[in-house]
Design a protein around this motif. Structure first.
Motif, PDB file in Angstrom:
ATOM      1  N   ILE A 141       1.142  -1.588  -0.212  1.00 51.55           N
ATOM      2  CA  ILE A 141      -0.007   0.306   0.435  1.00 51.55           C
ATOM      3  C   ILE A 141       1.122   1.284  -0.084  1.00 51.55           C
ATOM      4  N   GLY A 142       0.567   2.045  -0.507  1.00 50.05           N
ATOM      5  CA  GLY A 142       1.538   3.516  -0.785  1.00 50.05           C
ATOM      6  C   GLY A 142       1.213   4.745  -0.089  1.00 50.05           C
ATOM      7  N   GLU A 143       1.808   5.034   0.245  1.00 42.94           N
ATOM      8  CA  GLU A 143       2.045   6.216   1.509  1.00 42.94           C
ATOM      9  C   GLU A 143       1.351   6.956   1.815  1.00 42.94           C
ATOM     10  N   GLU A 144       0.367   7.463   0.396  1.00 47.58           N
ATOM     11  CA  GLU A 144      -1.291   8.106   0.756  1.00 47.58           C
ATOM     12  C   GLU A 144      -1.966   7.418   1.145  1.00 47.58           C
ATOM     13  N   VAL A 145      -1.968   6.043   1.634  1.00 46.67           N
ATOM     14  CA  VAL A 145      -3.073   5.189   1.978  1.00 46.67           C
ATOM     15  C   VAL A 145      -3.085   5.159   3.287  1.00 46.67           C
TER      16      VAL A 145
ATOM     17  N   ARG B  96      -8.751  -4.308  -3.595  1.00 48.93           N
ATOM     18  CA  ARG B  96      -7.916  -3.453  -4.438  1.00 48.93           C
ATOM     19  C   ARG B  96      -8.595  -2.574  -4.519  1.00 48.93           C
ATOM     20  N   ARG B  97      -9.876  -3.710  -5.543  1.00 43.30           N
ATOM     21  CA  ARG B  97     -10.832  -2.220  -6.502  1.00 43.30           C
ATOM     22  C   ARG B  97     -11.553  -1.669  -5.020  1.00 43.30           C
ATOM     23  N   ALA B  98     -11.646  -1.887  -3.414  1.00 43.07           N
ATOM     24  CA  ALA B  98     -11.790  -1.071  -2.389  1.00 43.07           C
ATOM     25  C   ALA B  98     -11.176   0.141  -2.456  1.00 43.07           C
ATOM     26  N   LEU B  99      -9.676  -0.919  -1.917  1.00 44.05           N
ATOM     27  CA  LEU B  99      -9.074   0.727  -2.202  1.00 44.05           C
ATOM     28  C   LEU B  99      -8.969   2.118  -2.753  1.00 44.05           C
ATOM     29  N   GLU B 100      -9.152   1.324  -4.920  1.00 48.67           N
ATOM     30  CA  GLU B 100      -9.169   1.984  -5.440  1.00 48.67           C
ATOM     31  C   GLU B 100     -10.364   2.532  -5.552  1.00 48.67           C
ATOM     32  N   GLU B 101     -10.962   2.006  -5.783  1.00 47.69           N
ATOM     33  CA  GLU B 101     -12.399   3.006  -5.534  1.00 47.69           C
ATOM     34  C   GLU B 101     -12.941   4.381  -4.864  1.00 47.69           C
ATOM     35  N   ALA B 102     -12.328   3.750  -2.803  1.00 47.84           N
ATOM     36  CA  ALA B 102     -12.659   4.084  -2.278  1.00 47.84           C
ATOM     37  C   ALA B 102     -12.308   5.748  -2.258  1.00 47.84           C
ATOM     38  N   PRO B 103     -13.314   7.453  -2.389  1.00 47.17           N
ATOM     39  CA  PRO B 103     -12.413   9.157  -2.019  1.00 47.17           C
ATOM     40  C   PRO B 103     -11.238   8.549  -1.162  1.00 47.17           C
ATOM     41  N   ARG B 104     -10.204   8.925  -1.617  1.00 46.88           N
ATOM     42  CA  ARG B 104      -9.342   9.092   0.582  1.00 46.88           C
ATOM     43  C   ARG B 104     -10.146   9.884   1.514  1.00 46.88           C
ATOM     44  N   SER B 105      -9.275   9.364   2.307  1.00 49.91           N
ATOM     45  CA  SER B 105     -10.229   9.834   3.270  1.00 49.91           C
ATOM     46  C   SER B 105      -9.605  11.281   4.046  1.00 49.91           C
ATOM     47  N   PRO B 106     -10.137  12.713   4.337  1.00 47.11           N
ATOM     48  CA  PRO B 106      -9.333  14.125   4.415  1.00 47.11           C
ATOM     49  C   PRO B 106      -8.800  13.536   5.311  1.00 47.11           C
TER      50      PRO B 106
ATOM     51  N   TYR C  36      -4.848  -9.698   7.652  1.00 47.40           N
ATOM     52  CA  TYR C  36      -3.532  -8.550   8.089  1.00 47.40           C
ATOM     53  C   TYR C  36      -3.203  -7.548   7.749  1.00 47.40           C
ATOM     54  N   PHE C  37      -3.061  -6.259   8.549  1.00 44.93           N
ATOM     55  CA  PHE C  37      -2.516  -5.282   8.460  1.00 44.93           C
ATOM     56  C   PHE C  37      -1.643  -3.935   9.354  1.00 44.93           C
ATOM     57  N   LEU C  38      -0.625  -4.855   8.700  1.00 48.63           N
ATOM     58  CA  LEU C  38       1.256  -4.825   9.357  1.00 48.63           C
ATOM     59  C   LEU C  38       1.727  -3.463   8.911  1.00 48.63           C
ATOM     60  N   GLN C  39       1.822  -2.450  10.210  1.00 52.41           N
ATOM     61  CA  GLN C  39       1.994  -1.513  10.317  1.00 52.41           C
ATOM     62  C   GLN C  39       3.370  -0.989  11.423  1.00 52.41           C
ATOM     63  N   GLY C  40       4.528  -1.883  10.361  1.00 48.72           N
ATOM     64  CA  GLY C  40       5.979  -1.164  11.127  1.00 48.72           C
ATOM     65  C   GLY C  40       6.813   0.124  10.119  1.00 48.72           C
ATOM     66  N   SER C  41       7.485   0.554  10.864  1.00 49.61           N
ATOM     67  CA  SER C  41       7.991   2.230  10.590  1.00 49.61           C
ATOM     68  C   SER C  41       8.711   1.511   9.368  1.00 49.61           C
ATOM     69  N   ALA C  42       9.311   0.495   9.348  1.00 53.63           N
ATOM     70  CA  ALA C  42       9.101   0.342   8.141  1.00 53.63           C
ATOM     71  C   ALA C  42       8.543   0.024   6.557  1.00 53.63           C
TER      72      ALA C  42
ATOM     73  N   ARG D 271       4.470  -1.435   5.094  1.00 52.95           N
ATOM     74  CA  ARG D 271       2.756  -0.741   5.107  1.00 52.95           C
ATOM     75  C   ARG D 271       2.706  -2.357   4.443  1.00 52.95           C
ATOM     76  N   ARG D 272       1.725  -2.918   4.760  1.00 57.18           N
ATOM     77  CA  ARG D 272       1.394  -4.038   3.936  1.00 57.18           C
ATOM     78  C   ARG D 272       0.609  -4.711   4.352  1.00 57.18           C
ATOM     79  N   LEU D 273      -0.287  -5.070   4.037  1.00 57.14           N
ATOM     80  CA  LEU D 273      -1.712  -5.755   3.505  1.00 57.14           C
ATOM     81  C   LEU D 273      -1.494  -7.794   3.532  1.00 57.14           C
ATOM     82  N   VAL D 274      -1.845  -8.402   4.546  1.00 61.49           N
ATOM     83  CA  VAL D 274      -1.468 -10.265   3.992  1.00 61.49           C
ATOM     84  C   VAL D 274      -2.689 -10.209   4.132  1.00 61.49           C
ATOM     85  N   LEU D 275      -2.819 -10.930   3.400  1.00 61.76           N
ATOM     86  CA  LEU D 275      -4.806 -12.316   3.279  1.00 61.76           C
ATOM     87  C   LEU D 275      -4.164 -14.134   3.609  1.00 61.76           C
ATOM     88  N   THR D 276      -4.474 -14.239   4.043  1.00 57.92           N
ATOM     89  CA  THR D 276      -4.461 -16.016   4.180  1.00 57.92           C
ATOM     90  C   THR D 276      -5.845 -16.610   4.211  1.00 57.92           C
ATOM     91  N   GLY D 277      -5.688 -17.451   3.871  1.00 65.62           N
ATOM     92  CA  GLY D 277      -7.155 -18.252   3.808  1.00 65.62           C
ATOM     93  C   GLY D 277      -7.792 -18.808   2.161  1.00 65.62           C
TER      94      GLY D 277
END
Lengths: 494, 92
Positions: free
Chosen positions: B10-14, B81-91, B56-62, B64-70
């Protein structure tokens, strides 16, 4: 407002009163802060977030509790909700100390207000003027069994809220039922209680069954008097027949086990400028004053109350001021009265604004707040303008000349009813020890004088019931205690 | 055969709000928040499909990523991916 950082383990303060309302068909949650008079309105989902703040959870824990309730959207939103509550002074840190249950007065004999029986008209007027209709856990369970879906919507699943805070400090504590346009969710068409109709009076909560009785343990007996917050209570004083305040076979407090423990008179009663007095002396004084006003009713009740307040300030509980107070008229100075009337006017105005912000137009409390606000303005203008609105010979139910004989007769009837109401009110106050409370006795007397003066200025619209029109003091009393109008005294009382 | 984890950068802007909004739009429900430890970053853990798909939404200092299992990880990743692309960015 609090600028301090968010508590580590936030807890909604125990004195916060959170109530679920259905207003014009929409659900909302309102948090009343009786200490500050503040009021916050929340979306139901925000409450599902806030109720996780029970003093055991940190921010993450509250997020997870919200998620389990299906209310979690964003961690930042959870923080926002908590910060808003904290800003309103509604959060404490950590779990609360367990409340100490008041002692039971089981063996204490019951003393009933002499000669009184309640003639209830069954119109449900009292079911729509209180912020809280209290149910014990057992009573709520019974009500759910009798009427599982009183609202016929999904709100039925969350019909009850904790009576205080988020309920964490008293897990077995009482509950408050959802209000629909200001009235109990179990109130049916025509004013009948649907619980009563479906399963008899025993299915109603104890507070409803014992209304309007008040119970105060004075160390020797439990005084059973009445609160004059319903027109029926005042109408009953002059009506034949009616129902006794407690079952005929109840002799001692322990015969009414379902009741919440009675209030207890403290050992020392604050009087005002004269310091304090032992409980026994206060009880004896109240009984002596009551005997005096029974033998010779005061010419003008608010004047009597005010003069008695001055006497208490000057000489404590000495009885030598009582006789003179019975015949005095308008003993207040304009400045002293104006301080009280302007405070009352300000509080009434804020109640109107608060009511209009979230209550339905059909909500009885909102309508009553409008009447009271108009009356408070009239009373205050009469005082500030040098007029003698507060000592009118006759109650001012409608200012200006009434042209028709019918209108004149009605006004006269109203005047007589008001004088009768005031005298009964005085008896109920004195017998029930209602003058001993958070205020010193002298201020409590002045407060009650103001309430009588205010009631004289209330114009209840013709669209209301005949009883409501004839007994405006009931509307004043209901808004005072039931809706926090009595906080008007804070700036003026000692 | 065990499904392989799916990772989403996930990009820094997310922002965290954006991720939480996307997770909700993809029908995930928050089930745990794990503070950062010596050997792992802070994590927000979400599930869906009756708990069989985990995000899993991992938020370390180095990182930031999402991991999906199952079993439903691939499909859920596409939804995210679709939700992240379509959703308006939060203010901000």
């Amino acid at each position: 407002m609090s600028d301090a950082p968010l508590p580590r383990r936030p807890r909604l303060v125990s004195h916060a009163l959170v109530r679920r309302h259905v207003v014009d068909g929409s659900e909302r949650v309102v948090i009343h802060d009786p200490q500050s008079g503040g009021l916050s309105s929340l979306e139901p989902r925000a409450w599902d977030i806030a109720r996780g703040a029970d003093g055991t959870r940190d921010l993450d824990g509250i997020c997870l509790a919200a998620a389990r309730a299906g209310a979690f959207h964003r961690r930042s939103e959870v923080r926002f909700v908590l910060e808003a509550l904290h800003g309103g002074g509604l959060l404490a840190d950590g779990v609360a100390e367990p409340a100490t249950p008041p002692p039971r007065a089981g063996a204490r004999p019951l003393a009933l207000l002499p000669g009184y029986a309640l003639d209830c008209d069954g119109s449900g007027g009292c079911c729509g003027v209180y912020g809280t209709i209290r149910f014990s856990r057992d009573e709520a369970a019974r009500a759910r069994a009798v009427l599982p879906a009183p609202l016929g919507s999904d709100i039925d699943q969350r019909l009850f809220m904790p009576e205080t805070g988020c309920g964490a400090d008293e897990p077995a504590g009482a509950l408050a039922v959802t209000m629909v346009d200001g009235a109990c969710a179990f109130l049916g068409e025509g004013g009948a209680c649907r619980l009563h109709a479906a399963a008899g009076a025993a299915s109603k909560p104890a507070g409803c069954r014992s209304f309007p009785a008040t119970f105060v343990d004075d160390g020797q007996e439990v005084r059973v008097s009445v609160t004059c917050e319903c027109a029926c209570v005042l109408a009953s004083a002059a009506a034949p027949g009616g129902e006794a305040l407690v079952p005929a076979d109840a002799r001692v407090a322990g015969d009414l086990p379902q009741l919440a423990p009675p209030g207890v008179l403290p050992e020392a009663i604050a009087l005002g400028a004269a310091g304090s007095a032992p409980r026994r002396a206060f009880v004896d004084w109240g009984d002596a004053v009551r005997a005096a006003v029974t033998a010779r009713p005061p010419d003008d009740v608010p004047s009597f109350l005010w003069a008695l307040a001055d006497a208490v300030d000057a000489r404590g509980l000495a009885l030598d001021g009582v006789e003179a107070a019975l015949t005095c008229r308008a003993p207040w100075t304009p400045e002293a009265l104006a301080a009280w009337t302007s405070a009352l006017r300000a509080r009434a105005a804020s109640k109107v604004l608060a009511s209009a912000a979230w209550r339905s137009r059909t909500d009885r409390v909102r309508r009553m707040a409008d009447w009271i606000d108009a009356a408070a303005r009239t009373l205050d203008e009469g005082t500030a303008g040098g007029g003698d609105a507060a000592s009118d010979e006759q109650p001012v139910a409608g200012r200006g000349a009434d042209a028709s004989a019918a209108a004149y007769a009605r006004k006269l009837t109203l005047a007589l009813a008001l004088a009768g109401d005031e005298r009964f009110y005085l008896q109920a106050l004195l017998f029930g020890h209602h003058l001993a409370g958070p205020l010193p006795v002298a201020d409590a007397l002045r407060d009650r004088a103001l309430r009588c003066l205010l009631a004289r200025q209330v114009r209840v619209p013709d669209t209301e019931s005949e009883r409501a029109r004839r007994h405006p003091l009931a509307a004043v009393e209901a808004l005072m205690r039931g809706q926090g109008l009595d906080a008007y005294v804070t700036p003026v009382a000692r | 055969m065990v499904a392989q984890p799916v990772q989403l950068a996930i990009g820094e802007e997310v922002t965290s709000d954006d991720v939480e909004d996307a997770a909700r739009a993809a029908r995930f429900r928050l089930v745990n928040l794990v503070p950062a430890g010596a050997e792992h970053p802070a994590q927000a853990i979400f599930t869906r499909d009756a708990g069989t798909t985990v995000l899993y939404f991992l938020q370390g200092s180095a990182e930031r990523r999402l991991v999906l299992t199952g079993d439903g990880a691939e499909r859920a990743a596409a939804d995210l991916r679709r939700a992240l692309e379509e959703a308006p960015r939060s203010p901000p």
